[in-house]
Scaffold this active site. Structure first.
Site, PDB file in Angstrom:
ATOM      1  N   ARG A  64       0.860  -1.179   0.000  1.00 21.69           N
ATOM      2  CA  ARG A  64       0.000   0.000   0.000  1.00 21.69           C
ATOM      3  C   ARG A  64       0.897   1.229   0.000  1.00 21.69           C
ATOM      4  O   ARG A  64       1.486   1.560   1.021  1.00 21.69           O
ATOM      5  CB  ARG A  64      -0.872  -0.036   1.261  1.00 21.69           C
ATOM      6  CG  ARG A  64      -2.009   0.965   1.293  1.00 21.69           C
ATOM      7  CD  ARG A  64      -2.613   1.034   2.685  1.00 21.69           C
ATOM      8  NE  ARG A  64      -1.751   1.810   3.566  1.00 21.69           N
ATOM      9  CZ  ARG A  64      -1.724   1.693   4.895  1.00 21.69           C
ATOM     10  NH1 ARG A  64      -2.489   0.821   5.500  1.00 21.69           N
ATOM     11  NH2 ARG A  64      -0.900   2.443   5.617  1.00 21.69           N
TER      12      ARG A  64
ATOM     13  N   HIS B  67      -3.497   4.484   4.859  1.00 22.99           N
ATOM     14  CA  HIS B  67      -4.692   3.643   4.865  1.00 22.99           C
ATOM     15  C   HIS B  67      -5.845   4.376   4.194  1.00 22.99           C
ATOM     16  O   HIS B  67      -6.574   3.822   3.385  1.00 22.99           O
ATOM     17  CB  HIS B  67      -5.063   3.274   6.303  1.00 22.99           C
ATOM     18  CG  HIS B  67      -6.437   2.726   6.433  1.00 22.99           C
ATOM     19  ND1 HIS B  67      -6.774   1.467   5.967  1.00 22.99           N
ATOM     20  CD2 HIS B  67      -7.575   3.252   6.951  1.00 22.99           C
ATOM     21  CE1 HIS B  67      -8.061   1.261   6.205  1.00 22.99           C
ATOM     22  NE2 HIS B  67      -8.569   2.323   6.793  1.00 22.99           N
TER      23      HIS B  67
ATOM     24  N   TYR C 203       4.136   5.814  11.337  1.00 24.48           N
ATOM     25  CA  TYR C 203       4.433   4.448  11.752  1.00 24.48           C
ATOM     26  C   TYR C 203       5.300   3.662  10.776  1.00 24.48           C
ATOM     27  O   TYR C 203       5.606   2.514  11.035  1.00 24.48           O
ATOM     28  CB  TYR C 203       3.132   3.673  12.046  1.00 24.48           C
ATOM     29  CG  TYR C 203       2.085   3.740  10.936  1.00 24.48           C
ATOM     30  CD1 TYR C 203       2.213   2.941   9.802  1.00 24.48           C
ATOM     31  CD2 TYR C 203       1.002   4.592  11.029  1.00 24.48           C
ATOM     32  CE1 TYR C 203       1.281   3.004   8.791  1.00 24.48           C
ATOM     33  CE2 TYR C 203       0.050   4.659  10.014  1.00 24.48           C
ATOM     34  CZ  TYR C 203       0.194   3.855   8.902  1.00 24.48           C
ATOM     35  OH  TYR C 203      -0.734   3.917   7.898  1.00 24.48           O
TER      36      TYR C 203
END
Lengths: 350, 435
Positions: free
Chosen positions: A247, A251, A260
């Site tokens: 990805r 998100h 993160y």
């Protein structure tokens, strides 16, 4: 299990029987699907940043997993997607206006699932997997010549529904093809904190025929999906494909992935980009015919303009509409709510 | 030619404002559709905003550092008005006002979003409401109308907005400055922070959200340090005999395949001390106004793991043989390093050992594990010149310290416990035989 790959990151096609039908037409078609999908995705992202969409979940980086798989099954096969499967949706003829409506918040859903044989996006993690198994049991009872494919991610694979769906599909020998796009991250949870054994190994324990595939290699995904779908169609029972991809974006537009994960990881995956890989193969084989790249760029630019236009042109829904489909016969309290909401919306100056 | 205004969108789910971090364009620059023009920081993230229009930048409405409410104008672009006219009609979304104030109570946060940071309880509505009743001709609204940046400025200058006189529909910066007696500043200085901050953040400084083990540790040590009055005592001890015992045990067949470390003997020494002075294995129950003496000694071991500090404990450690204690220690360490320690393994501790010696450090004043009365700290073992049988010899020497909760442990008990641990480590074979 070894990861199945047909095209190396350098764009070299393997000498493999699974690549026997690979030619220029096929590669150009898959490349076009991926380029247009990425362009729509980028445009929708910008529209969200401009306040035109409430939310958008990017498919950037996962184009090969989606395009390769959906192009390997028949147009009559039902698909139960997750919520990031824009490239797959576009391959089923779902247009920009239909794709964006839900995220602009003007409609409950964007398209007619029956017309495209592509179910609505499911935002509840893994809920679409039992749906797919149930639908496949219906296919089985109808004796229809169909495969049901469902998309989900590594995060969903931890949900109870996913594991129940795997088990029940095998128990019922339902014609389902579970397609996992393992993109490395479940929002901010890395796969290292998601499971102890990789999904394809776990799936084998349920009795699913499994295949691990390089999800950024569109030809490998296509070949693996075609093989699995043929077996499912032949009545050999359900199968699972784990496509390893990445990805590239957050998100969602509400997520900040820099909190993160490292830039080094992103740089690494950028070198494995699915579009560039196929482009190298097209160039090496001379399959990028004269004008192909330029025409595709023009087509993508036109698509982007259309995405902007249809997005802004979508009319706001009548606030009354949300009450219209709640109950078949309106109750007194609902009528009061409807009247109250109408008075509230009428209280705005602009 | 037409002028289009790009207003600050809600780029998250339920955000109300953003700080302008940096402009990537200036007035007069040409911009294209989706060109990044500004970086803003919301409560959730730093976000680059792409321009929706093609054209020339006509105006930037906010200076860098300024906080802009969602729905307020950011940038105006003069467009050729060809493609845009078809795509986008001017003024259809650009409010003529910043976040308006209708005096209505603020909305609560939505709470439910697709990503975990949550939303704040704040107004997200961007449209203006009709007043509930016509405003009296002479009256002002009870809360003086002003935009959030102006309110912030007033607060910093110590100005009560209710006392500020103003023309038009709301209080502006100039009105606040005039009231405060400060000269109207040129626009550029509005970008500078209005008040010096005590903490200067340099570019490249790293910010890490406080979560998980870090947060749990912080809560635990804060509550312990500020509820239990800590006393720490020290003793330096010749542990040459202990290191010899460790060697002997390693060679012993009973310990075949079992890891033996100095920590094993420290644990055994502390258990011996608890046996001699059981009141050290206790807990202060503030609520019940009672001192609790647990039946078992659940021996905690502070462990540094990749996830941070955790303190798993060995249940009923006093009941274990030395071999079983060694096994339990090894298992505890392995489990902790693998990040597989369960909450159950971390709860119910009654007394703890922390081993700072592994880091080459001599001594510490450890903070009690919350709910325990004592913690023993084991320093590095070093060869030092030391008095031995009336002469100076090179001996293995270490420092031990014991922190205890003075509410229930007095200096006498604490000292006796520490002295007993030291005695056992000075002569493990002798003392443990007599134990």
């Amino acid at each position: 299990m070894e990861t199945f790959q047909l095209v190396s990151p350098e764009g070299v096609l393997a000498d493999d029987p699974a690549a026997a039908d690979v030619d220029g037409d096929l590669c150009r078609g898959l490349y076009r699907d991926m380029v247009l999908a990425r362009r729509l995705d980028a445009e929708a992202y910008s529209l969200q940043r401009q306040g035109e969409l409430g939310l958008w979940l990017q498919s950037w980086g996962q184009e090969a997993a989606q395009v390769g798989s959906i192009r390997a099954i028949r147009d009559t096969d039902w698909v139960f997607p997750s919520y990031r499967d824009h490239a797959a949706a576009m391959c089923r003829g779902i247009g920009p206006e239909e794709l964006l409506a839900q995220w602009r918040g003007v409609r409950q859903s964007g398209w007619d699932p029956a017309r495209h044989r592509f179910h609505l996006y499911t935002l509840v993690l893994a809920a679409q997997l039992p749906h797919a198994v149930g639908y496949a049991m219906g296919v089985q009872r109808d004796g229809a010549d169909e495969v049901v494919m469902t998309y989900f991610g590594d995060g969903s694979s931890s949900e109870g529904e996913a594991n129940e769906a795997f088990n029940w599909a095998v128990t019922m020998a339902a014609p389902v093809l579970f397609f996992c796009q393992n993109n490395g991250w479940a929002i901010s949870t890395p796969t290292s904190a998601q499971y102890g054994a990789p999904l394809h190994r776990r799936a084998a324990g349920f009795g699913l025929a499994t295949q691990l595939v390089d999800g950024n290699d569109v030809l490998a995904v296509r070949a693996a999906t075609a093989r699995a779908a043929a077996a499912v169609r032949a009545g050999e029972g359900p199968a699972l494909i784990e496509a390893v991809t990445y990805r590239m974006a957050g998100h969602s537009t509400s997520d900040d992935p820099t909190r993160y994960r490292s830039g080094a990881e992103l740089d690494h995956w950028a070198t494995l980009d699915p579009l560039e890989r196929l482009r190298r193969l097209l160039d090496d084989r001379g399959w990028a015919t004269p004008g192909f790249v330029e025409e595709l760029e023009t087509e993508a630019t036109e698509l982007a303009a259309e995405v902007r236009r249809v997005c802004r042109a979508m009319p706001d829904p009548d606030a009354d509409a949300m009450f219209a489909h709640t109950l078949a016969v309106e109750t007194r309290s609902q009528a009061a709510e409807r009247a109250g909401y109408a008075a509230y919306t009428a209280s705005f100056v602009d | 030619m037409a002028t289009e205004t790009f207003v600050l969108p809600d780029v998250g789910e339920g955000l109300t404002e953003a700080d302008v971090l940096s402009w990537h364009v200036a007035v007069g620059d040409e911009v294209g559709v989706n060109q990044v023009v500004v970086e803003v920081e919301t409560a959730k993230a730093a976000v680059e905003l792409p321009c929706p229009f093609d054209g020339t930048v006509a105006e930037l409405f906010a200076a860098e550092g300024e906080t802009v409410p969602v729905g307020a104008p950011l940038i105006a672009v003069t467009t050729a008005a060809v493609e845009q006219a078809a795509e986008h009609s001017p003024d259809d979304e650009a409010p003529d006002d910043e976040a308006p104030d209708d005096g209505a109570p603020d909305d609560e946060g939505s709470g439910s979003v697709l990503v975990g940071y949550g939303t704040s309880a704040a107004r997200t509505r961007r449209r203006r409401r009709r007043p509930a009743s016509p405003e009296p001709a002479t009256g002002r609204p009870s809360r003086p109308p002003a935009t959030p940046p102006v309110r912030k400025m007033a607060k910093e200058l110590g100005v009560d907005l209710a006392e500020v006189t103003y023309d038009g529909d709301r209080i502006r910066r100039e009105d606040v400055r005039r009231h405060a007696g400060t000269p109207s500043a040129p626009a550029a200085s509005a970008a500078a922070p209005s008040a010096p901050s005590a903490v200067v953040e340099e570019p490249g400084d790293r910010r890490v959200p406080i979560t998980g083990v870090r947060r749990a540790t912080a809560a635990a040590v804060t509550s312990s340090a500020f509820t239990a009055p800590h006393v720490t005592e020290f003793v330096t001890v010749d542990v040459t005999a202990m290191t010899e015992t460790v060697e002997a045990l390693r060679a012993h067949r009973a310990f075949e395949g079992v890891r033996v470390t100095p920590l094993l003997l420290v644990a055994r020494a502390l258990l011996s001390a608890v046996r001699h002075f059981p009141d050290i294995n206790a807990r202060w129950d503030s609520e019940a106004q009672e001192i609790v003496h647990p039946r078992a000694v659940n021996l905690g071991i502070a462990a540094a793991t990749p996830r941070g500090l955790i303190v798993p404990n060995i249940k009923d450690a006093a009941a274990l043989t030395l071999v079983d204690l060694a096994r339990a220690l090894a298992e505890l360490t392995t489990t902790a390093r693998a990040g597989r320690t369960t909450p159950e393994q971390m709860s119910g501790g009654t007394i703890t050992i922390t081993n700072v010696g592994v880091f080459g450090v001599d001594a510490a004043t450890p903070i009690l594990n919350p709910g325990e009365a004592a913690i023993l700290c084991f320093g590095a073992v070093r060869r030092r010149p030391w008095e031995y049988r009336g002469e100076v010899a090179l001996r293995e020497v270490t420092e031990l310290s014991l922190s205890f909760d003075h509410r229930l442990v007095d200096g006498e008990l604490g000292s006796r416990v520490l002295a007993r641990v030291a005695a056992v480590l000075a002569d493990p074979a002798g003392e443990l035989l007599l134990d």
